[in-house]
Write a protein that holds these residues in place. Sequence first.
Motif, PDB file in Angstrom:
ATOM      1  N   GLU A 188       0.851  -1.362   0.090  1.00 18.36           N
ATOM      2  CA  GLU A 188       0.158  -0.050  -0.104  1.00 18.36           C
ATOM      3  C   GLU A 188       1.005   1.076  -0.077  1.00 18.36           C
ATOM      4  OE1 GLU A 188      -2.599  -0.078   3.351  1.00 18.36           O
ATOM      5  OE2 GLU A 188      -3.731  -1.860   2.539  1.00 18.36           O
ATOM      6  N   ALA A 189       2.058   1.165   0.498  1.00 20.14           N
ATOM      7  CA  ALA A 189       2.893   2.447   0.653  1.00 20.14           C
ATOM      8  C   ALA A 189       3.062   3.067  -0.701  1.00 20.14           C
ATOM      9  CB  ALA A 189       4.409   1.816   1.214  1.00 20.14           C
ATOM     10  N   ARG A 190       3.254   2.366  -1.870  1.00 19.31           N
ATOM     11  CA  ARG A 190       3.491   2.969  -3.223  1.00 19.31           C
ATOM     12  C   ARG A 190       2.404   3.859  -3.688  1.00 19.31           C
ATOM     13  NH1 ARG A 190       5.263  -2.111  -6.452  1.00 19.31           N
ATOM     14  NH2 ARG A 190       6.054  -0.484  -7.873  1.00 19.31           N
ATOM     15  N   ASP A 192       0.575   5.848  -1.517  1.00 18.70           N
ATOM     16  CA  ASP A 192       0.593   6.611  -0.478  1.00 18.70           C
ATOM     17  C   ASP A 192       1.436   7.733  -0.898  1.00 18.70           C
ATOM     18  OD1 ASP A 192       0.665   8.362   1.772  1.00 18.70           O
ATOM     19  OD2 ASP A 192       0.746   6.781   3.320  1.00 18.70           O
ATOM     20  N   ALA A 193       0.708   8.905  -1.460  1.00 14.34           N
ATOM     21  CA  ALA A 193       1.302  10.043  -2.350  1.00 14.34           C
ATOM     22  C   ALA A 193       2.023  11.021  -1.202  1.00 14.34           C
ATOM     23  CB  ALA A 193       0.374  10.786  -2.971  1.00 14.34           C
ATOM     24  N   THR A 194       1.264  11.205   0.046  1.00 19.35           N
ATOM     25  CA  THR A 194       1.988  11.899   1.211  1.00 19.35           C
ATOM     26  C   THR A 194       3.226  11.366   1.575  1.00 19.35           C
ATOM     27  OG1 THR A 194      -0.152  12.615   1.691  1.00 19.35           O
ATOM     28  CG2 THR A 194       1.437  13.033   3.347  1.00 19.35           C
ATOM     29  N   PHE A 195       3.132  10.022   1.694  1.00 18.62           N
ATOM     30  CA  PHE A 195       4.259   9.192   2.196  1.00 18.62           C
ATOM     31  C   PHE A 195       5.493   9.520   1.017  1.00 18.62           C
ATOM     32  CE2 PHE A 195       6.641   5.063   3.172  1.00 18.62           C
ATOM     33  CZ  PHE A 195       7.007   5.446   4.462  1.00 18.62           C
ATOM     34  N   GLY A 221      10.082  -1.631   9.977  1.00 15.09           N
ATOM     35  CA  GLY A 221       8.681  -2.134   9.893  1.00 15.09           C
ATOM     36  C   GLY A 221       7.769  -0.995   9.599  1.00 15.09           C
ATOM     37  N   LEU A 222       8.222   0.083   9.148  1.00 10.42           N
ATOM     38  CA  LEU A 222       7.120   1.097   9.028  1.00 10.42           C
ATOM     39  C   LEU A 222       6.633   1.262   7.431  1.00 10.42           C
ATOM     40  CD1 LEU A 222       9.386   3.890  10.556  1.00 10.42           C
ATOM     41  CD2 LEU A 222       7.657   2.670  11.452  1.00 10.42           C
ATOM     42  N   LEU A 223       6.945   0.441   6.731  1.00 11.04           N
ATOM     43  CA  LEU A 223       6.062   0.420   5.373  1.00 11.04           C
ATOM     44  C   LEU A 223       4.701  -0.159   5.172  1.00 11.04           C
ATOM     45  CD1 LEU A 223       9.360  -0.073   2.958  1.00 11.04           C
ATOM     46  CD2 LEU A 223       8.440   2.048   3.967  1.00 11.04           C
ATOM     47  N   ARG A 228       1.091   4.082  11.450  1.00 16.24           N
ATOM     48  CA  ARG A 228       2.423   4.449  11.561  1.00 16.24           C
ATOM     49  C   ARG A 228       3.128   5.533  10.744  1.00 16.24           C
ATOM     50  NH1 ARG A 228       6.212  -0.306  13.484  1.00 16.24           N
ATOM     51  NH2 ARG A 228       7.268   1.433  14.388  1.00 16.24           N
ATOM     52  N   ARG A 229       2.551   5.083   9.486  1.00 10.24           N
ATOM     53  CA  ARG A 229       3.246   5.869   8.188  1.00 10.24           C
ATOM     54  C   ARG A 229       2.667   7.215   8.464  1.00 10.24           C
ATOM     55  NH1 ARG A 229       1.995   1.812   4.540  1.00 10.24           N
ATOM     56  NH2 ARG A 229       0.268   3.108   3.693  1.00 10.24           N
TER      57      ARG A 229
END
Length: 302
Positions: A188-190, A192-195, A221-223, A228-229
């Motif tokens: 999902e991280a990819r 996440d535009a803000t991240f 383990g933050l991805l 937490r992100r």
Amino acid sequence: RDFCLSRGLGDVYKRQLGGMSALLTGLLRLGAREDLRQVRATLGTRVDALFPEIGGSEREMVLHSIGSIFNIRYPGGAFDDLPGEDRRQRTLESLRRLLKRFAEKKPVVIAIEDAQYVDAMTLELTTRLFEKTQDAPLLLVMSLTAPAGVLPPGWSSLEGSRDIRRLGLEEMSTSEARALIAEMLRGEAREDATFIDAIHQRSRGNPFYIREVIEALRDRGLLEDAERRRALKLSASEEWLPASVEGALAARLDRLALELRSTLQRVALLWTPFTGEDVIGLFGEAALEDVELSLIHISEPT
């Protein structure tokens, strides 16, 4: 497995044909260039293996012309009696023939790093080599530093060759950096535009630093945790994040075993660039093994 790669390094001292001899040493697996007697014997064996269909005066001409690149002379031979321009032309033809023979088996890639240090004779031979269209798959890649985009003297002819393309490596644009970050992220991280924006701002778009930041996040383990992100602030106050490219490299060096770090500190006092033969000559074969092992550990993702 799919292609033959020959790598060379520009000679900071620009010794005549130093660049070309370094390339051919790797391609033909001739061993240490300092032992000319061994190079001479091995070169003869390689020529016989590559060109079993030739013999007599033709074999002699191929062997002697390629041998001249290593400053090996064969007094009394026909090549030794040729005028200067004829010698260069004959050497060029033998080079074409040699590279074509390798490329007939699989594509050949010749890579020269720090090419701003390539000597004038190597540059001339390379330019003339690519003046004609090759009838075998052969790719030449040269990387060099050109301040203000101005090429060193003697490069205009090579750049003007029909099959040569010049690529200027500039800083990555914001869109390119964001695309690289998204590609390196997983799950999902990819999406996440803000991240992604936060990683881009922290890394300032440097590809190496982008990877270091992402690996540091992955290690903690933050991805994979969206909550937490969202709460994460990638500020300079986060001491577990590398502060700079230099800091990232220093951190990797610190993770090496004490013995490896000690060897690197000694080798770092050598001139730039230096070769494996230089390391062996001054510190022994064990030191070269330590350097190679260190480079493997440093280049591996954390």
